[in-house]
Design a protein around this motif. Structure first.
Motif, mmCIF file in Angstrom:
data_model
loop_
_atom_site.group_PDB
_atom_site.id
_atom_site.type_symbol
_atom_site.label_atom_id
_atom_site.label_comp_id
_atom_site.label_asym_id
_atom_site.label_seq_id
_atom_site.Cartn_x
_atom_site.Cartn_y
_atom_site.Cartn_z
ATOM 1 N N MET A 236 0.852 -1.164 0.000
ATOM 2 C CA MET A 236 0.000 0.000 0.000
ATOM 3 C C MET A 236 0.900 1.230 0.000
ATOM 4 O O MET A 236 1.890 1.291 0.729
ATOM 5 N N LYS A 237 0.518 2.241 -0.787
ATOM 6 C CA LYS A 237 1.299 3.468 -0.903
ATOM 7 C C LYS A 237 0.404 4.664 -0.599
ATOM 8 O O LYS A 237 -0.676 4.803 -1.174
ATOM 9 N N LEU A 238 0.898 5.532 0.293
ATOM 10 C CA LEU A 238 0.219 6.783 0.584
ATOM 11 C C LEU A 238 1.040 7.901 -0.026
ATOM 12 O O LEU A 238 2.207 8.099 0.321
ATOM 13 N N TYR A 239 0.439 8.617 -0.950
ATOM 14 C CA TYR A 239 1.065 9.782 -1.565
ATOM 15 C C TYR A 239 0.885 10.931 -0.579
ATOM 16 O O TYR A 239 -0.240 11.248 -0.186
ATOM 17 N N PHE A 240 2.007 11.525 -0.180
ATOM 18 C CA PHE A 240 2.020 12.305 1.052
ATOM 19 C C PHE A 240 2.836 13.575 0.948
ATOM 20 O O PHE A 240 3.903 13.602 0.332
ATOM 21 N N ASN A 241 2.326 14.622 1.568
ATOM 22 C CA ASN A 241 3.068 15.836 1.842
ATOM 23 C C ASN A 241 2.611 16.262 3.236
ATOM 24 O O ASN A 241 1.397 16.298 3.496
ATOM 25 N N PRO A 242 3.530 16.574 4.150
ATOM 26 C CA PRO A 242 3.124 16.917 5.514
ATOM 27 C C PRO A 242 2.314 18.204 5.623
ATOM 28 O O PRO A 242 1.720 18.470 6.662
ATOM 29 N N LYS A 243 2.254 18.982 4.548
ATOM 30 C CA LYS A 243 1.472 20.222 4.541
ATOM 31 C C LYS A 243 0.160 20.018 3.792
ATOM 32 O O LYS A 243 -0.325 20.917 3.114
ATOM 33 N N SER A 244 -0.397 18.820 3.923
ATOM 34 C CA SER A 244 -1.642 18.501 3.211
ATOM 35 C C SER A 244 -2.553 17.651 4.092
ATOM 36 O O SER A 244 -2.164 17.210 5.174
ATOM 37 N N ARG A 245 -3.728 17.389 3.573
ATOM 38 C CA ARG A 245 -4.676 16.528 4.273
ATOM 39 C C ARG A 245 -4.212 15.068 4.321
ATOM 40 O O ARG A 245 -4.846 14.244 4.961
ATOM 41 N N ALA A 246 -3.115 14.771 3.663
ATOM 42 C CA ALA A 246 -2.583 13.411 3.710
ATOM 43 C C ALA A 246 -2.192 13.009 5.133
ATOM 44 O O ALA A 246 -2.125 11.822 5.440
ATOM 45 N N VAL A 247 -1.979 13.988 6.013
ATOM 46 C CA VAL A 247 -1.671 13.647 7.408
ATOM 47 C C VAL A 247 -2.855 12.940 8.059
ATOM 48 O O VAL A 247 -2.678 12.119 8.958
ATOM 49 N N ILE A 248 -4.063 13.227 7.594
ATOM 50 C CA ILE A 248 -5.257 12.554 8.119
ATOM 51 C C ILE A 248 -5.253 11.088 7.689
ATOM 52 O O ILE A 248 -5.508 10.188 8.501
ATOM 53 N N ALA A 249 -4.955 10.841 6.428
ATOM 54 C CA ALA A 249 -4.886 9.464 5.931
ATOM 55 C C ALA A 249 -3.778 8.689 6.634
ATOM 56 O O ALA A 249 -3.945 7.510 6.969
ATOM 57 N N LYS A 250 -2.668 9.344 6.899
ATOM 58 C CA LYS A 250 -1.568 8.695 7.627
ATOM 59 C C LYS A 250 -2.019 8.316 9.036
ATOM 60 O O LYS A 250 -1.732 7.222 9.523
#
Length: 190
Positions: free
Chosen positions: A1-15
């Protein structure tokens, strides 16, 4: 599984959700400065060119609520969602959608000091706060002692508010956010 991520985005919620599930995953860093979120390869994953985005084998999922719903169902052992036939499922789904359809835009209006026009389809921030206070009831989480993906989605909105330097001003909600921030795998203030 891969999470496309930037710490300045809503991806922190998915993480946060991946961590609560105990999932094994790889972080794929995305640079906004380099425009990687608009690259043709990434647009095949999320045609809107936004984060978060998750790839699980042949499955691609984008939008935070969709990712949280997907993960809660994929990892039933984490017990982050009511079973499909459980009576709580309807309330759970409603709260998941409420987080992005009502709470987030009303909070955005509030933080930007913009009036909430009823024609835009969401409540004002006071109305959203009232709804969340009612949904919290007397328990530590939205479902009493049971922490769910709905807490990830609703709670993350209030954590963002704190990142912007304010609180809800509601003791019950602020105590809820404190509990979420204290979770070992929880989303952290930057």
């Amino acid at each position: 599984m891969k999470l496309y991520f930037n710490p300045k985005s809503r991806a922190v919620i998915a993480k946060w959700m991946l961590d609560e599930c105990g999932a094994e995953y790889e972080i794929v860093p995305i640079s906004f400065e380099k425009g990687e979120h608009k690259a043709p390869e990434f647009l095949k994953i999320n045609p809107a060119g936004k984060l978060p985005a998750l790839v699980d084998g042949a499955t691609r999922v984008f939008e935070g609520a969709a990712i949280c719903l997907y993960l809660a169902d994929k990892y039933p052992q984490a017990k982050l969602a009511p079973k499909l036939d459980a009576p709580e499922r309807g309330r759970y789904l409603s709260l998941m959608v409420y987080s992005t359809s009502q709470l987030e835009p009303s909070m955005g209006d509030f933080l930007m000091k913009a009036p909430t026009a009823p024609s835009r389809g969401w409540t004002d921030f006071e109305g959203a706060l009232n709804a969340i206070e009612n949904e919290l009831g007397d328990g530590p989480y939205l479902f009493g002692d049971w922490f769910t993906a709905a807490d990830v989605m609703i709670g993350s909105m209030f954590i963002w508010q704190r990142m912007f330097g304010s609180t809800s001003g509601r003791p019950k909600i602020d105590a809820y956010v404190d509990r979420l921030l204290a979770r070992p795998k929880g989303m952290k203030l930057r």
